[in-house]
Design a protein around this motif. Structure first.
Motif, PDB file in Angstrom:
ATOM      1  N   PHE A  34      -0.597  31.684  -5.328  1.00 15.49           N
ATOM      2  CA  PHE A  34      -0.091  30.402  -5.825  1.00 15.49           C
ATOM      3  C   PHE A  34       0.603  30.588  -7.178  1.00 15.49           C
ATOM      4  O   PHE A  34       0.139  31.342  -8.033  1.00 15.49           O
ATOM      5  CB  PHE A  34      -1.254  29.419  -5.970  1.00 15.49           C
ATOM      6  CG  PHE A  34      -0.836  27.984  -6.028  1.00 15.49           C
ATOM      7  CD1 PHE A  34      -0.432  27.326  -4.883  1.00 15.49           C
ATOM      8  CD2 PHE A  34      -0.845  27.298  -7.221  1.00 15.49           C
ATOM      9  CE1 PHE A  34      -0.056  26.006  -4.922  1.00 15.49           C
ATOM     10  CE2 PHE A  34      -0.470  25.974  -7.279  1.00 15.49           C
ATOM     11  CZ  PHE A  34      -0.076  25.319  -6.122  1.00 15.49           C
ATOM     12  N   VAL A  47       2.927  22.651  -4.423  1.00 12.17           N
ATOM     13  CA  VAL A  47       2.258  22.218  -3.198  1.00 12.17           C
ATOM     14  C   VAL A  47       3.257  22.079  -2.057  1.00 12.17           C
ATOM     15  O   VAL A  47       2.983  22.427  -0.913  1.00 12.17           O
ATOM     16  CB  VAL A  47       1.511  20.886  -3.429  1.00 12.17           C
ATOM     17  CG1 VAL A  47       1.036  20.282  -2.109  1.00 12.17           C
ATOM     18  CG2 VAL A  47       0.328  21.104  -4.357  1.00 12.17           C
ATOM     19  N   GLN A  51       3.182  26.366   1.116  1.00 14.85           N
ATOM     20  CA  GLN A  51       2.179  25.892   2.058  1.00 14.85           C
ATOM     21  C   GLN A  51       1.163  26.954   2.432  1.00 14.85           C
ATOM     22  O   GLN A  51      -0.007  26.648   2.656  1.00 14.85           O
ATOM     23  CB  GLN A  51       2.853  25.380   3.349  1.00 14.85           C
ATOM     24  CG  GLN A  51       3.590  24.078   3.189  1.00 14.85           C
ATOM     25  CD  GLN A  51       5.070  24.297   2.934  1.00 14.85           C
ATOM     26  OE1 GLN A  51       5.449  25.360   2.438  1.00 14.85           O
ATOM     27  NE2 GLN A  51       5.895  23.328   3.241  1.00 14.85           N
ATOM     28  N   VAL A  54      -1.554  27.368  -0.303  1.00 16.82           N
ATOM     29  CA  VAL A  54      -2.275  26.089  -0.383  1.00 16.82           C
ATOM     30  C   VAL A  54      -3.190  25.936   0.829  1.00 16.82           C
ATOM     31  O   VAL A  54      -4.357  25.532   0.698  1.00 16.82           O
ATOM     32  CB  VAL A  54      -1.282  24.908  -0.473  1.00 16.82           C
ATOM     33  CG1 VAL A  54      -2.018  23.582  -0.300  1.00 16.82           C
ATOM     34  CG2 VAL A  54      -0.548  24.926  -1.798  1.00 16.82           C
TER      35      VAL A  54
END
Length: 226
Positions: A34, A47, A51, A54
């Motif tokens: 991330f 976000v 994907q 997340v």
């Protein structure tokens, strides 16, 4: 409680302990992928565009939560926690089977989604290059469609070469990341599907054991009340 039920309790505890460790590793790995978040806008953008990490973090949290109920239900011999664990495990198993079925029947659409992941990573490379770099290193690829995607800046990023200090035409990866990423999922789709079915079968066994344990706990407490 009988020796058989004690054995079931210990098996469930070890099973959920292993699941908890896997969930923590999943969360950590997802967090490493991330992007660094500095503001609320950065978080909202991350976000939307990342994907995969997340999803890994969310899945890890869900598995960790379910494993928590399983461990506590086994240790405390709690009927409520054991049944909650059984229901959550059953829901997770059904969701997993739905996902495997989707991959089985809608493989082309799934591969398009995987291609869109690279598209979004490429579109946000100027502000968030970490994920694109991770793709290029892990998939041994360069750019979205190929090394020519970097021709506008006059040089190739180091992530486009295999451990080289200088990246040029002689050592740069030639394949585009979109094609490499889609090919990876295409080649491993069957492995993922069958692995998903095996895991679902293990989860079903855990569901049966948890139901048996919960039922035994309830009967034991009823007998103790008389």
């Amino acid at each position: 409680m009988s020796c058989g039920m004690h054995m079931v309790k210990y098996i469930l505890f070890l099973f959920n302990l292993l699941c908890s460790i896997c969930a923590i590793l999943l969360i950590v790995f997802g967090a490493l992928l991330f992007s660094k978040v500095h503001t609320v806008e950065d978080f909202a953008e991350a976000v939307k565009t990342q994907q995969v990490p997340v999803t890994m973090i969310v899945l890890g949290v869900v598995i960790l939560m379910i494993s928590f109920f399983g461990c506590c239900g086994a240790i405390r011999e709690s009927y409520c926690m054991s049944m909650t664990y059984s229901i959550l495990l059953f829901v997770l198993m059904i969701g997993q089977l739905v996902l495997v079925t989707y991959m089985w029947l809608q493989k082309d659409k799934y591969l398009i989604i995987m291609g869109d992941v690279v598209e979004k990573a490429w579109q946000n490379r100027t502000r968030k290059s970490d994920y694109m770099d991770a793709l290029q290193i892990s998939m041994e690829c360069c750019g979205r469609g190929g090394l020519r995607d970097y021709s506008y800046q006059g040089y190739y990023p180091l992530s486009c070469c295999d451990g080289a200090k200088q990246c040029n035409e002689s050592n740069v990866f030639k394949v585009g990341c979109k094609q490499a990423f889609v090919d990876f999922w295409d080649k491993n789709a069957d492995i993922i599907k069958y692995a998903g079915l095996v895991i679902a079968a293990i989860e079903f066994a855990g569901f049966i054991f948890a139901c048996c344990l919960a039922n035994n706990i309830r009967n034991y407490k009823r007998r103790s009340a008389y």
